[in-house]
Design a protein around this motif. Structure first.
Motif, mmCIF file in Angstrom:
data_model
loop_
_atom_site.group_PDB
_atom_site.id
_atom_site.type_symbol
_atom_site.label_atom_id
_atom_site.label_comp_id
_atom_site.label_asym_id
_atom_site.label_seq_id
_atom_site.Cartn_x
_atom_site.Cartn_y
_atom_site.Cartn_z
ATOM 1 N N ILE A 192 5.636 13.809 23.863
ATOM 2 C CA ILE A 192 5.614 14.878 22.872
ATOM 3 C C ILE A 192 4.376 14.746 21.980
ATOM 4 N N ASP A 193 3.561 15.779 21.939
ATOM 5 C CA ASP A 193 2.460 15.814 20.977
ATOM 6 C C ASP A 193 3.045 15.916 19.573
ATOM 7 N N HIS A 194 2.359 15.344 18.597
ATOM 8 C CA HIS A 194 2.927 15.321 17.245
ATOM 9 C C HIS A 194 1.839 15.486 16.189
ATOM 10 N N THR A 195 2.292 15.701 14.982
ATOM 11 C CA THR A 195 1.381 15.870 13.843
ATOM 12 C C THR A 195 1.447 14.698 12.885
ATOM 13 N N LEU A 196 2.062 13.600 13.292
ATOM 14 C CA LEU A 196 2.140 12.422 12.426
ATOM 15 C C LEU A 196 0.753 11.835 12.209
ATOM 16 N N THR A 197 0.468 11.498 10.984
ATOM 17 C CA THR A 197 -0.799 10.844 10.656
ATOM 18 C C THR A 197 -0.514 9.545 9.924
ATOM 19 N N SER A 198 -1.361 8.566 10.114
ATOM 20 C CA SER A 198 -1.193 7.272 9.448
ATOM 21 C C SER A 198 -1.786 7.333 8.045
ATOM 22 N N LYS A 199 -0.947 7.012 7.064
ATOM 23 C CA LYS A 199 -1.444 6.960 5.691
ATOM 24 C C LYS A 199 -2.244 5.671 5.500
ATOM 25 N N PRO A 200 -3.238 5.686 4.609
ATOM 26 C CA PRO A 200 -4.013 4.455 4.382
ATOM 27 C C PRO A 200 -3.108 3.310 3.944
ATOM 28 N N LEU A 201 -3.286 2.152 4.558
ATOM 29 C CA LEU A 201 -2.505 0.986 4.175
ATOM 30 C C LEU A 201 -3.014 0.426 2.862
ATOM 31 N N ARG A 202 -2.108 -0.172 2.106
ATOM 32 C CA ARG A 202 -2.530 -0.793 0.849
ATOM 33 C C ARG A 202 -3.476 -1.945 1.160
ATOM 34 N N PRO A 203 -4.381 -2.298 0.244
ATOM 35 C CA PRO A 203 -5.318 -3.406 0.502
ATOM 36 C C PRO A 203 -4.553 -4.702 0.775
ATOM 37 N N ARG A 204 -5.112 -5.512 1.658
ATOM 38 C CA ARG A 204 -4.507 -6.822 1.927
ATOM 39 C C ARG A 204 -4.574 -7.699 0.679
ATOM 40 N N GLN A 205 -3.515 -8.452 0.432
ATOM 41 C CA GLN A 205 -3.493 -9.369 -0.702
ATOM 42 C C GLN A 205 -4.054 -10.726 -0.295
ATOM 43 N N ARG A 206 -4.906 -11.258 -1.125
ATOM 44 C CA ARG A 206 -5.420 -12.609 -0.907
ATOM 45 C C ARG A 206 -4.730 -13.533 -1.906
ATOM 46 N N LEU A 207 -3.909 -14.427 -1.371
ATOM 47 C CA LEU A 207 -3.099 -15.282 -2.214
ATOM 48 C C LEU A 207 -3.594 -16.726 -2.168
ATOM 49 N N THR A 208 -3.446 -17.406 -3.299
ATOM 50 C CA THR A 208 -3.747 -18.833 -3.337
ATOM 51 C C THR A 208 -2.627 -19.595 -2.645
ATOM 52 N N MET A 209 -2.850 -20.858 -2.360
ATOM 53 C CA MET A 209 -1.822 -21.665 -1.719
ATOM 54 C C MET A 209 -0.565 -21.720 -2.582
ATOM 55 N N THR A 210 -0.735 -21.829 -3.897
ATOM 56 C CA THR A 210 0.422 -21.857 -4.795
ATOM 57 C C THR A 210 1.206 -20.562 -4.701
ATOM 58 N N GLU A 211 0.507 -19.426 -4.646
ATOM 59 C CA GLU A 211 1.173 -18.130 -4.540
ATOM 60 C C GLU A 211 1.880 -17.987 -3.197
ATOM 61 N N LEU A 212 1.256 -18.485 -2.130
ATOM 62 C CA LEU A 212 1.884 -18.431 -0.815
ATOM 63 C C LEU A 212 3.168 -19.250 -0.773
ATOM 64 N N LEU A 213 3.132 -20.443 -1.353
ATOM 65 C CA LEU A 213 4.318 -21.290 -1.379
ATOM 66 C C LEU A 213 5.425 -20.661 -2.214
ATOM 67 N N ARG A 214 5.040 -20.038 -3.331
ATOM 68 C CA ARG A 214 6.031 -19.376 -4.178
ATOM 69 C C ARG A 214 6.664 -18.207 -3.433
ATOM 70 N N ARG A 215 5.837 -17.430 -2.723
ATOM 71 C CA ARG A 215 6.356 -16.295 -1.962
ATOM 72 C C ARG A 215 7.300 -16.770 -0.860
ATOM 73 N N GLU A 216 6.939 -17.881 -0.197
ATOM 74 C CA GLU A 216 7.791 -18.419 0.856
ATOM 75 C C GLU A 216 9.134 -18.854 0.294
ATOM 76 N N SER A 217 9.103 -19.473 -0.876
ATOM 77 C CA SER A 217 10.341 -19.925 -1.510
ATOM 78 C C SER A 217 11.227 -18.744 -1.876
ATOM 79 N N VAL A 218 10.628 -17.689 -2.399
ATOM 80 C CA VAL A 218 11.391 -16.486 -2.760
ATOM 81 C C VAL A 218 11.997 -15.853 -1.519
#
Length: 270
Positions: A192-218
């Motif tokens: 099926i042909d379609h009209t769906l378009t991809s919206k721009p993705l949000r910018p990638r986040q660059r996290l410090t090691m401390t932030e990565l560990l905190r995110r993993e814990s959460v």
């Protein structure tokens, strides 16, 4: 003559991760998007979605399959078994026997099955056995699709999903961008042909090691441990939910309007 698309399954098909309070169960999802695009090609297409989050394969077969077949569908999409794979003590062999019987019933009813492999989610090493079970599951799904002439959306092969922006915060369900992209893949498989378009993705986040560990814990504290806790208590997030679109609708009439009418009817009933 109108055609009918019916979606059955679990959270993947219900639309979890694509949160939108205007729609039934607070989600939209790829299947709604597919149905809308089908209606743009042919306004007579109808659509039903019986999927409910957290359902296991046996529940999908027992609760959704026959109601779906009773609607005399043209196409039945099904993603089922993902929640069973998480149960490491359960054997894959009887699981896939049940899966194959389900697909054979869809095909025997004259509907075209549309199946999905599971994505190769990069998991914590502790969860690696689940990843291996997913590989086995996918091999079976590919064989079953070929045996019964089913359409196959080979999710396993979609490299773009290695981008974390295609995933919700729980890392198990697709984000809105992931659902839009999946809808495009499904429509392509349907031809099926379609009209769906991809919206721009949000910018990638660059996290410090401390932030990565905190995110993993959460992540472990808010998603993984509660998930296994629910399994131990034998409760699920879908226990109190009803199917989003149990009665076929015409997406050409406008899904948002139909969702508002659905909410109004439910409010009167409650």
């Amino acid at each position: 003559m109108s055609r009918l698309y019916v979606a059955i399954g679990d959270s993947f098909t219900e639309g979890v991760g694509d949160w939108d309070s205007r729609y039934p169960n607070g989600v939209r999802g790829w299947a709604d998007r597919v149905a809308k695009q089908l209606s743009k090609k042919d306004s007579s297409w109808r659509y039903a979605n019986l999927a409910i989050r957290s359902k296991r394969l046996r529940q999908i077969v027992d609760e959704q399959l026959q109601p779906a077949l009773d609607l005399h569908p043209t196409v039945v999409s099904v993603y089922a078994g993902g929640n069973d794979i998480l149960e490491l003590r359960a054997s894959i062999t009887p699981l896939m026997e049940t899966y194959e019987d389900m697909v054979s019933r869809i095909a025997a009813a004259g509907a075209r099955p549309l199946l999905f492999t599971g994505f190769d989610v990069r998991l914590h090493p502790v969860l690696e056995p689940m990843r291996r079970r997913n590989w086995i599951y996918n091999d079976h799904v590919r064989r079953i699709a070929e045996t019964y002439g089913a359409l196959l959306v080979d999710y396993w092969c979609f490299d773009e999903y290695h981008d974390p922006r295609f995933w919700d915060i729980d890392r198990l369900h697709m984000s809105p961008a992931g659902h839009r992209n999946m809808a495009a893949h499904v429509l392509r498989e349907l031809g099926i042909d379609h009209t769906l378009t991809s919206k721009p993705l949000r910018p990638r986040q660059r996290l410090t090691m401390t932030e990565l560990l905190r995110r993993e814990s959460v992540w472990w504290g808010e998603w993984v441990i509660p998930m296994f806790g629910r399994r131990l208590r034998n409760v699920t997030l879908g226990d109190d939910l009803e199917p989003r679109w149990p009665v076929p609708i015409r997406p050409a009439d406008g899904l948002k309007r139909l969702a508002a009418e659905h909410a109004a009817r439910r409010a009167c009933r409650d």
